[in-house]
Design a protein around this motif. Structure first.
Motif, mmCIF file in Angstrom:
data_model
loop_
_atom_site.group_PDB
_atom_site.id
_atom_site.type_symbol
_atom_site.label_atom_id
_atom_site.label_comp_id
_atom_site.label_asym_id
_atom_site.label_seq_id
_atom_site.Cartn_x
_atom_site.Cartn_y
_atom_site.Cartn_z
ATOM 1 N N THR A 166 0.845 -1.193 0.000
ATOM 2 C CA THR A 166 0.000 0.000 0.000
ATOM 3 C C THR A 166 0.880 1.242 0.000
ATOM 4 N N ASN A 167 0.228 2.399 -0.055
ATOM 5 C CA ASN A 167 0.962 3.669 0.035
ATOM 6 C C ASN A 167 1.673 3.827 1.370
ATOM 7 N N GLY A 168 1.157 3.188 2.393
ATOM 8 C CA GLY A 168 1.770 3.290 3.710
ATOM 9 C C GLY A 168 1.186 4.412 4.541
ATOM 10 N N PRO A 169 1.492 4.423 5.844
ATOM 11 C CA PRO A 169 0.938 5.425 6.762
ATOM 12 C C PRO A 169 1.703 6.744 6.688
ATOM 13 N N LYS A 170 1.189 7.736 7.391
ATOM 14 C CA LYS A 170 1.848 9.031 7.516
ATOM 15 C C LYS A 170 2.069 9.331 8.994
ATOM 16 N N LEU A 171 3.070 10.148 9.280
ATOM 17 C CA LEU A 171 3.437 10.443 10.660
ATOM 18 C C LEU A 171 2.997 11.846 11.041
ATOM 19 N N ASN A 172 2.421 11.971 12.244
ATOM 20 C CA ASN A 172 2.056 13.277 12.784
ATOM 21 C C ASN A 172 3.172 13.791 13.697
ATOM 22 N N ASP A 173 3.196 15.110 13.936
ATOM 23 C CA ASP A 173 4.249 15.714 14.773
ATOM 24 C C ASP A 173 4.212 15.232 16.216
ATOM 25 N N ASP A 174 3.064 14.710 16.648
ATOM 26 C CA ASP A 174 2.964 14.250 18.032
ATOM 27 C C ASP A 174 3.373 12.785 18.184
ATOM 28 N N GLY A 175 3.911 12.179 17.122
ATOM 29 C CA GLY A 175 4.362 10.800 17.196
ATOM 30 C C GLY A 175 3.299 9.767 16.912
ATOM 31 N N ARG A 206 4.927 -3.251 7.754
ATOM 32 C CA ARG A 206 6.060 -2.346 7.937
ATOM 33 C C ARG A 206 6.126 -1.360 6.765
ATOM 34 N N GLY A 207 6.377 -0.105 7.096
ATOM 35 C CA GLY A 207 6.499 0.908 6.060
ATOM 36 C C GLY A 207 7.033 2.204 6.616
ATOM 37 N N LYS A 208 7.591 3.026 5.739
ATOM 38 C CA LYS A 208 8.037 4.353 6.132
ATOM 39 C C LYS A 208 6.837 5.264 6.324
ATOM 40 N N ALA A 209 6.920 6.124 7.354
ATOM 41 C CA ALA A 209 5.800 7.014 7.648
ATOM 42 C C ALA A 209 6.135 8.474 7.378
ATOM 43 N N GLY A 210 7.390 8.858 7.579
ATOM 44 C CA GLY A 210 7.768 10.245 7.371
ATOM 45 C C GLY A 210 7.852 10.597 5.902
ATOM 46 N N ASP A 211 7.729 11.912 5.598
ATOM 47 C CA ASP A 211 7.844 12.324 4.206
ATOM 48 C C ASP A 211 9.313 12.467 3.824
ATOM 49 N N LYS A 212 9.583 13.041 2.664
ATOM 50 C CA LYS A 212 10.945 13.083 2.141
ATOM 51 C C LYS A 212 11.852 14.018 2.932
ATOM 52 N N THR A 213 11.273 14.967 3.671
ATOM 53 C CA THR A 213 12.101 15.928 4.406
ATOM 54 C C THR A 213 12.020 15.718 5.915
ATOM 55 N N ALA A 214 10.805 15.579 6.438
ATOM 56 C CA ALA A 214 10.635 15.426 7.888
ATOM 57 C C ALA A 214 10.500 13.947 8.246
ATOM 58 N N SER A 221 12.315 11.406 7.715
ATOM 59 C CA SER A 221 12.475 10.581 6.509
ATOM 60 C C SER A 221 12.874 9.148 6.821
ATOM 61 N N ASN A 222 13.453 8.914 7.997
ATOM 62 C CA ASN A 222 13.903 7.568 8.346
ATOM 63 C C ASN A 222 12.991 6.871 9.354
ATOM 64 N N VAL A 223 11.837 7.454 9.625
ATOM 65 C CA VAL A 223 10.930 6.886 10.620
ATOM 66 C C VAL A 223 10.078 5.786 9.981
ATOM 67 N N ASN A 224 10.108 4.614 10.603
ATOM 68 C CA ASN A 224 9.320 3.477 10.136
ATOM 69 C C ASN A 224 8.212 3.146 11.134
ATOM 70 N N VAL A 225 7.168 2.544 10.627
ATOM 71 C CA VAL A 225 6.087 2.007 11.461
ATOM 72 C C VAL A 225 6.055 0.496 11.264
ATOM 73 N N THR A 226 6.141 -0.235 12.372
ATOM 74 C CA THR A 226 6.080 -1.695 12.336
ATOM 75 C C THR A 226 4.897 -2.148 13.170
ATOM 76 N N LEU A 227 4.037 -2.948 12.574
ATOM 77 C CA LEU A 227 2.833 -3.414 13.254
ATOM 78 C C LEU A 227 2.826 -4.935 13.289
ATOM 79 N N PHE A 228 2.549 -5.468 14.470
ATOM 80 C CA PHE A 228 2.464 -6.912 14.671
ATOM 81 C C PHE A 228 1.118 -7.220 15.321
ATOM 82 N N ALA A 229 0.452 -8.270 14.868
ATOM 83 C CA ALA A 229 -0.867 -8.592 15.413
ATOM 84 C C ALA A 229 -1.073 -10.091 15.513
ATOM 85 N N LEU A 230 -1.825 -10.497 16.543
ATOM 86 C CA LEU A 230 -2.276 -11.868 16.725
ATOM 87 C C LEU A 230 -3.803 -11.861 16.838
ATOM 88 N N ASP A 231 -4.454 -12.865 16.289
ATOM 89 C CA ASP A 231 -5.909 -12.944 16.413
ATOM 90 C C ASP A 231 -6.337 -14.394 16.583
#
Length: 369
Positions: free
Chosen positions: A183-192, A231-239, A241-251
């Motif tokens: 997918t396009n992946g998530p985006k990151l907000n300034d509050d984390g 897993r995917g990058k969340a930050g944009d090209k400037t802010a 930029s190296n922040v990743n989001v990793t999600l793990f789930a069990l059901d």
């Protein structure tokens, strides 16, 4: 001269006649194809009416209509789409009209299907299988997994835009199902926190990758356990930029019909890890911290033998880092009684308790269409 004009008129009349006849034949053929296609279209969905009261304030908070269109022109090709029409929270807005999902699919073989478009989040099972109000046995959704309460964010999107492969196969008496996608992946907000709305252009040209594997170990398929990853990058090209989001789930899912009644157990655990960093919208604006959030729920439903009544109990937990401002740790316990008017129509009554919120009472009338 008059003879030439007469001949020309006769020729033009013949051309118009045969041309109109040909055009009519083409239109008839097109209309017939549309009629044949309409026979391959089904409309299903659900509708709800909801009342909720908390802290001395209450009212009929929402009414929704969710038609789902299913089009299957061939045995292998299909298109499914859900629209949501909702009236809710009239103090803020009068209503909403949204495209919940629009998924095109092509069955490559008996074990694999390619799909693309906007699809319900395959992380865990709640969003894809249980969130419709007539399937969800409780009066609300579990916090952190599908619902936002008092600024508490959810740890997965309602839907994603991208493409993937899904399917299943037998392994002896057991069954396995899978779903892998990008997918396009998530985006990151300034509050984390994470913004899961990924409509439009990818903010960092780095697609996210996710998937789930489910196992039904018993031949009667009464029990299923699944594991998901994302897993995917969340930050944009400037802010960031190296922040990743990793999600793990069990059901897990367990349904058993016995002489003593029907038992239905469902649960899910989500763990979201955002790269450690400095986020200005937090309580420690200039210090990095461990930005890990988790959410879980466990639900037990019991339907009395030969009865339309069903007891439902669910506990849900949400844990956030101490440094953030977008929510607090919370535990909610929801208990309720469902009355099944028919197999697809239910009247639900429930009471919702929380360790840091007022007790709520709710009624939901839901029908599958």
């Amino acid at each position: 001269m008059k003879k030439h004009i007469l001949k020309l008129g006769i020729v033009l009349s013949m051309l118009l006649f045969f041309g109109a006849k040909s055009l009519f034949a083409q239109n008839t053929e097109t209309i017939q194809k549309q009629v044949d296609n309409q026979k391959k279209i089904a409309v299903v969905g659900y509708a709800t009416a909801n009342y909720f009261s908390k802290g001395g304030n209450g009212g009929f908070i929402s009414s929704t209509f969710n038609p789902i269109f299913v089009y299957r022109p061939t045995d292998r090709l299909s298109f499914n789409a859900e629209l949501e029409v909702e009236v809710a929270d009239a103090e803020e807005w009068d209503g909403a009209f949204a495209l919940e999902f629009a998924e095109l699919a092509y069955e490559l073989n008996n074990n694999m299907t390619f799909y693309a478009g906007k699809f319900l989040s395959p992380i865990g099972t709640y969003q894809q299988r249980y969130h419709p109000a007539w399937i969800n046995k409780s009066i609300n959704n579990p916090i952190g997994i599908q619902n936002e309460v008092n600024g508490i964010k959810r740890l997965q999107g309602d839907s994603e835009i991208g493409m993937g492969l899904k399917g299943g196969f037998y392994a002896g008496n057991s069954r396995l199902n899978y779903n892998v996608y990008i997918t396009n992946g998530p985006k990151l907000n300034d509050d984390g926190s994470v913004n899961w709305d990924n409509v439009g252009m990818d903010n960092n040209n780095s697609p996210a990758v996710g998937g789930r594997i489910g196992i039904l170990p018993f031949a009667n398929s009464t029990f299923e356990v699944g594991i998901s990853g994302y897993r995917g990058k969340a930050g944009d090209k400037t802010a960031y930029s190296n922040v990743n989001v990793t999600l793990f789930a069990l059901d897990l899912n367990y349904v058993k019909q016995t002489d003593f009644g029907k038992f239905d157990v469902k649960g899910q655990y989500n763990n979201q890890k955002v790269s450690d960093g400095v986020y200005p919208g937090t309580k420690v604006a200039f210090q990095p911290f461990n930005n890990t959030t988790s959410a879980s729920y466990l639900q037990l439903a019991y339907r009395f033998p030969n009865s339309k009544l069903e007891l439902v109990n669910r506990i849900a937990n949400f844990n956030v880092p101490n440094q953030v401002t977008w929510g607090a740790d919370q535990t909610r316990f929801t208990t309720g009684l469902d009355y099944w008017i028919s197999w697809n129509t239910v009247f639900k009554f429930g009471v919702d308790f929380a360790n840091n919120d007022a007790t709520g009472i709710g009624f939901t009338f839901a029908m599958g269409l």
